[in-house]
Motif scaffolding. Structure first.
Motif, PDB file in Angstrom:
ATOM      1  N   ILE A 261      -1.148 -10.681   0.992  1.00 19.62           N
ATOM      2  CA  ILE A 261      -1.257  -9.301   1.467  1.00 19.62           C
ATOM      3  C   ILE A 261      -1.890  -8.421   0.385  1.00 19.62           C
ATOM      4  O   ILE A 261      -2.795  -7.631   0.666  1.00 19.62           O
ATOM      5  N   LEU A 262      -1.421  -8.555  -0.848  1.00 15.59           N
ATOM      6  CA  LEU A 262      -2.000  -7.759  -1.938  1.00 15.59           C
ATOM      7  C   LEU A 262      -3.467  -8.103  -2.168  1.00 15.59           C
ATOM      8  O   LEU A 262      -4.291  -7.226  -2.438  1.00 15.59           O
TER       9      LEU A 262
ATOM     10  N   ILE B 191      -5.537  -6.352   0.505  1.00 18.26           N
ATOM     11  CA  ILE B 191      -5.712  -4.920   0.220  1.00 18.26           C
ATOM     12  C   ILE B 191      -6.794  -4.724  -0.840  1.00 18.26           C
ATOM     13  O   ILE B 191      -7.686  -3.889  -0.694  1.00 18.26           O
ATOM     14  N   TRP B 192      -6.729  -5.510  -1.898  1.00 20.52           N
ATOM     15  CA  TRP B 192      -7.708  -5.382  -2.984  1.00 20.52           C
ATOM     16  C   TRP B 192      -9.120  -5.699  -2.500  1.00 20.52           C
ATOM     17  O   TRP B 192     -10.071  -5.002  -2.839  1.00 20.52           O
TER      18      TRP B 192
ATOM     19  N   SER C 150     -10.289  -5.460   0.585  1.00 19.65           N
ATOM     20  CA  SER C 150     -10.732  -4.408   1.498  1.00 19.65           C
ATOM     21  C   SER C 150     -11.218  -3.183   0.729  1.00 19.65           C
ATOM     22  O   SER C 150     -12.237  -2.573   1.080  1.00 19.65           O
ATOM     23  N   VAL C 151     -10.498  -2.826  -0.304  1.00 21.48           N
ATOM     24  CA  VAL C 151     -10.906  -1.679  -1.126  1.00 21.48           C
ATOM     25  C   VAL C 151     -12.241  -1.972  -1.822  1.00 21.48           C
ATOM     26  O   VAL C 151     -13.136  -1.132  -1.848  1.00 21.48           O
TER      27      VAL C 151
ATOM     28  N   LEU D 232      -8.891   1.122   1.951  1.00 24.44           N
ATOM     29  CA  LEU D 232      -7.434   1.211   1.915  1.00 24.44           C
ATOM     30  C   LEU D 232      -6.877   1.544   3.293  1.00 24.44           C
ATOM     31  O   LEU D 232      -5.870   0.962   3.723  1.00 24.44           O
ATOM     32  N   THR D 233      -7.533   2.429   4.017  1.00 24.19           N
ATOM     33  CA  THR D 233      -7.085   2.771   5.364  1.00 24.19           C
ATOM     34  C   THR D 233      -7.167   1.566   6.298  1.00 24.19           C
ATOM     35  O   THR D 233      -6.242   1.302   7.061  1.00 24.19           O
TER      36      THR D 233
ATOM     37  N   SER E 256      -7.148  -1.678   5.465  1.00 25.71           N
ATOM     38  CA  SER E 256      -6.172  -2.713   5.107  1.00 25.71           C
ATOM     39  C   SER E 256      -4.758  -2.301   5.477  1.00 25.71           C
ATOM     40  O   SER E 256      -3.976  -3.128   5.957  1.00 25.71           O
ATOM     41  N   LEU E 257      -4.404  -1.053   5.302  1.00 25.51           N
ATOM     42  CA  LEU E 257      -3.063  -0.610   5.679  1.00 25.51           C
ATOM     43  C   LEU E 257      -2.875  -0.584   7.190  1.00 25.51           C
ATOM     44  O   LEU E 257      -1.773  -0.837   7.682  1.00 25.51           O
TER      45      LEU E 257
ATOM     46  N   LEU F  14      -2.215  -4.173   8.091  1.00 25.89           N
ATOM     47  CA  LEU F  14      -0.858  -4.525   7.675  1.00 25.89           C
ATOM     48  C   LEU F  14       0.200  -3.858   8.547  1.00 25.89           C
ATOM     49  O   LEU F  14       1.249  -4.439   8.791  1.00 25.89           O
TER      50      LEU F  14
END
Length: 152
Positions: free
Chosen positions: A89-90, A93-94, A96-97, A127-128, A130-131, A134
């Motif tokens: 998951i982390l 996120i990384w 995607s950013v 970030l938007t 990926s969140l 999630l």
């Protein structure tokens, strides 16, 4: 010069791969109660998607039974996803950013302005995205980890 050939046996071995969680559980052919719990942990994040779908379909009022039930389903799914694959998951996120930054950076030819805009808009968009993934579909990470070979 005297050269001799020695009889050497060359043994080829199969490449070593880490088995998937499914292969580990099904190795002996018998599933215990503990293994059923472990399997359920991989599929519980589907409850998050079901909870959000129900809340979008029925649009419950705040504090109603349906609203509380859908939030409990979502929380169970999120906790399960975090226990199964936190590093995946982390990493998502990384990535995607970083992709958001690179996409916005590619549109602007000036260096100073491009870096600033990429930092603000690209990182925000990555970030938007990926969140949102999630929040609504955490089962993507856990179910693929159940069926695929482990990378870590």
């Amino acid at each position: 010069m005297n050269t001799e050939l020695k009889n050497e046996t060359i043994v080829e071995s199969a490449p070593v791969t880490n088995p998937s969680a499914k292969d580990k559980i099904m190795a002996d052919g018998k599933i215990t109660i503990w293994e059923y719990i472990l399997i359920a942990r991989y599929f519980l994040p589907i409850l998050t998607t079901i909870g959000f779908a129900l809340s979008m379909i029925f649009n419950p009022t705040a504090g109603s039974f349906l609203d509380n039930t859908t939030m409990v389903l979502a929380i169970i799914g999120w906790i399960s996803a975090l226990t199964v694959s936190p590093l995946k998951i982390l990493k998502f996120i990384w990535k995607s950013v970083a992709i958001g930054f690179k996409i916005v950076r590619g549109f602007i030819p000036y260096y100073g302005i491009a870096d600033l805009c990429a930092a603000i808009f690209g990182v925000g968009a990555g970030l938007t995205f990926s969140l949102a993934v999630l929040a609504f579909v955490p089962a993507v990470f856990t179910i693929t980890k159940f069926f695929n070979e482990e990378k870590f």
